[in-house]
Design a protein around this motif. Structure first.
Motif, PDB file in Angstrom:
ATOM      1  N   PHE A  71       0.847  -1.199   0.000  1.00 29.93           N
ATOM      2  CA  PHE A  71       0.000   0.000   0.000  1.00 29.93           C
ATOM      3  C   PHE A  71       0.883   1.249   0.000  1.00 29.93           C
ATOM      4  N   ILE A  72       0.484   2.227  -0.812  1.00 27.48           N
ATOM      5  CA  ILE A  72       1.199   3.500  -0.900  1.00 27.48           C
ATOM      6  C   ILE A  72       0.683   4.420   0.221  1.00 27.48           C
ATOM      7  N   SER A  73       1.583   5.187   0.818  1.00 25.82           N
ATOM      8  CA  SER A  73       1.172   6.139   1.877  1.00 25.82           C
ATOM      9  C   SER A  73       0.624   7.410   1.234  1.00 25.82           C
ATOM     10  N   ALA A  74      -0.602   7.327   0.770  1.00 23.52           N
ATOM     11  CA  ALA A  74      -1.226   8.463   0.089  1.00 23.52           C
ATOM     12  C   ALA A  74      -2.726   8.393   0.307  1.00 23.52           C
ATOM     13  N   THR A  75      -3.416   9.480  -0.033  1.00 25.77           N
ATOM     14  CA  THR A  75      -4.869   9.489   0.141  1.00 25.77           C
ATOM     15  C   THR A  75      -5.583   8.897  -1.071  1.00 25.77           C
ATOM     16  N   GLU A  76      -4.952   9.013  -2.250  1.00 24.05           N
ATOM     17  CA  GLU A  76      -5.561   8.413  -3.444  1.00 24.05           C
ATOM     18  C   GLU A  76      -4.481   8.135  -4.486  1.00 24.05           C
ATOM     19  N   GLY A  77      -4.807   7.292  -5.433  1.00 30.05           N
ATOM     20  CA  GLY A  77      -3.837   6.958  -6.469  1.00 30.05           C
ATOM     21  C   GLY A  77      -4.319   5.786  -7.284  1.00 30.05           C
ATOM     22  N   ASN A  78      -3.503   5.399  -8.256  1.00 27.85           N
ATOM     23  CA  ASN A  78      -3.888   4.284  -9.131  1.00 27.85           C
ATOM     24  C   ASN A  78      -3.624   2.934  -8.484  1.00 27.85           C
ATOM     25  N   GLU A  79      -2.698   2.945  -7.518  1.00 28.95           N
ATOM     26  CA  GLU A  79      -2.382   1.702  -6.802  1.00 28.95           C
ATOM     27  C   GLU A  79      -3.119   1.724  -5.462  1.00 28.95           C
ATOM     28  N   PRO A  80      -3.167   0.578  -4.742  1.00 30.39           N
ATOM     29  CA  PRO A  80      -3.807   0.602  -3.417  1.00 30.39           C
ATOM     30  C   PRO A  80      -3.119   1.621  -2.502  1.00 30.39           C
ATOM     31  N   LEU A  99       5.508   5.864   4.536  1.00 30.12           N
ATOM     32  CA  LEU A  99       6.274   4.619   4.601  1.00 30.12           C
ATOM     33  C   LEU A  99       6.293   4.084   3.168  1.00 30.12           C
ATOM     34  N   ASP A 100       7.404   3.477   2.775  1.00 24.41           N
ATOM     35  CA  ASP A 100       7.489   2.924   1.428  1.00 24.41           C
ATOM     36  C   ASP A 100       6.414   1.854   1.239  1.00 24.41           C
ATOM     37  N   LYS A 101       6.153   1.548  -0.012  1.00 22.92           N
ATOM     38  CA  LYS A 101       5.111   0.557  -0.326  1.00 22.92           C
ATOM     39  C   LYS A 101       5.388  -0.777   0.372  1.00 22.92           C
TER      40      LYS A 101
END
Ligand code: URA
Length: 231
Positions: A71-80, A99-101
């Motif tokens: 999981f990516i440490s973000a609120t939205e994106g193309n990946e989980p 945190l890194d994916k």
């Protein structure tokens, strides 16, 4: 604050959805049904209920997430993204730091921008503790270099870090800033490589090991106070 804003912020739906709840006569303020969603309420004093159940208003929300890999440490994106794991519809939540994916462990999710800023600002030297699995053993000489402030790629000097061996190829590493891929780059500078990385602590906030990866829970009052405190 407007009634629809309060309900939407607390995760009871979009503004349109909460307007509908009001029209359906399901919302009351201090015991009186309120159908106009733009009614003003005092969020500190008034008692708002939905279907007779009190709506608890909290200005800020704080969750401790045990981040899984992938999981990516973000609120939205193309990946989980980590926010996919938070099922409450509370407005404005974001991960405090990155945190890194492939990194697991403690991630604070909040909508308190001031606290996030204080925790992430490099000038505050906030400690972040990681459990690091390495390709090769970390030597005494490596530990000294980390303690002095190691120079990573591009000639960047890191703040002093404490390294405590746990077993042959595992150590606890405490860093005091959050440069991009910092732990991985530190180990690379020591001609080693990070194999697994898990964050255990941020300042005083310790990962609750009863949380399985992907699970989260609200912070306790004590945890919030301690994170806000200067110590
Ligand atoms: N340092 C890294 O290299 N990766 C992380 O996810 C956190 C710290």
């Amino acid at each position: 604050m407007r009634l629809d804003k309060l309900l939407a912020n607390m995760g009871y739906g979009t503004r349109n959805e909460v307007r509908k709840l009001c029209r359906e006569r399901r919302v009351a303020v201090n015991g009186t049904i309120v159908t106009k969603s733009d009614a003003k309420v005092d969020e500190e004093k008034d008692t708002v209920t939905l279907d007779g159940v009190p709506v608890l208003y909290e200005k800020y929300t704080y969750f401790m997430l045990n981040k899984p890999a992938g999981f990516i440490s973000a609120t939205e994106g193309n990946e989980p993204v980590v926010m996919d794991l938070i099922t409450e519809g509370i407005k404005g939540l974001f991960p405090c730091g990155r945190l890194d994916k492939d990194t697991t462990g403690l991630l604070l999710i909040t909508n308190d921008g001031d606290l996030a800023h204080a925790l992430l600002s490099p000038k505050n030297n906030v400690e972040k503790e990681y459990l690091v699995g390495t390709e090769k053993p970390v030597t005494e000489s490596d530990i000294r270099k980390l303690a002095q402030g190691i120079t990573i790629d591009g000639g960047v000097v890191c703040k002093p870090a404490d390294c405590i061996p746990v077993n042959e190829k595992t150590c606890r590493l405490i860093i005091r800033e959050g440069k991009f891929h910092e732990v991985k780059r530190m180990l690379e500078a020591l001609d080693n490589r990070v194999v697994t990385l898990k964050r255990l602590r941020m300042k005083t906030l310790v990962l609750d090991e009863t949380l399985a990866e992907g699970e989260y829970r609200p912070l306790t009052e004590e945890e919030i106070a301690s994170l806000r405190g200067s110590e």
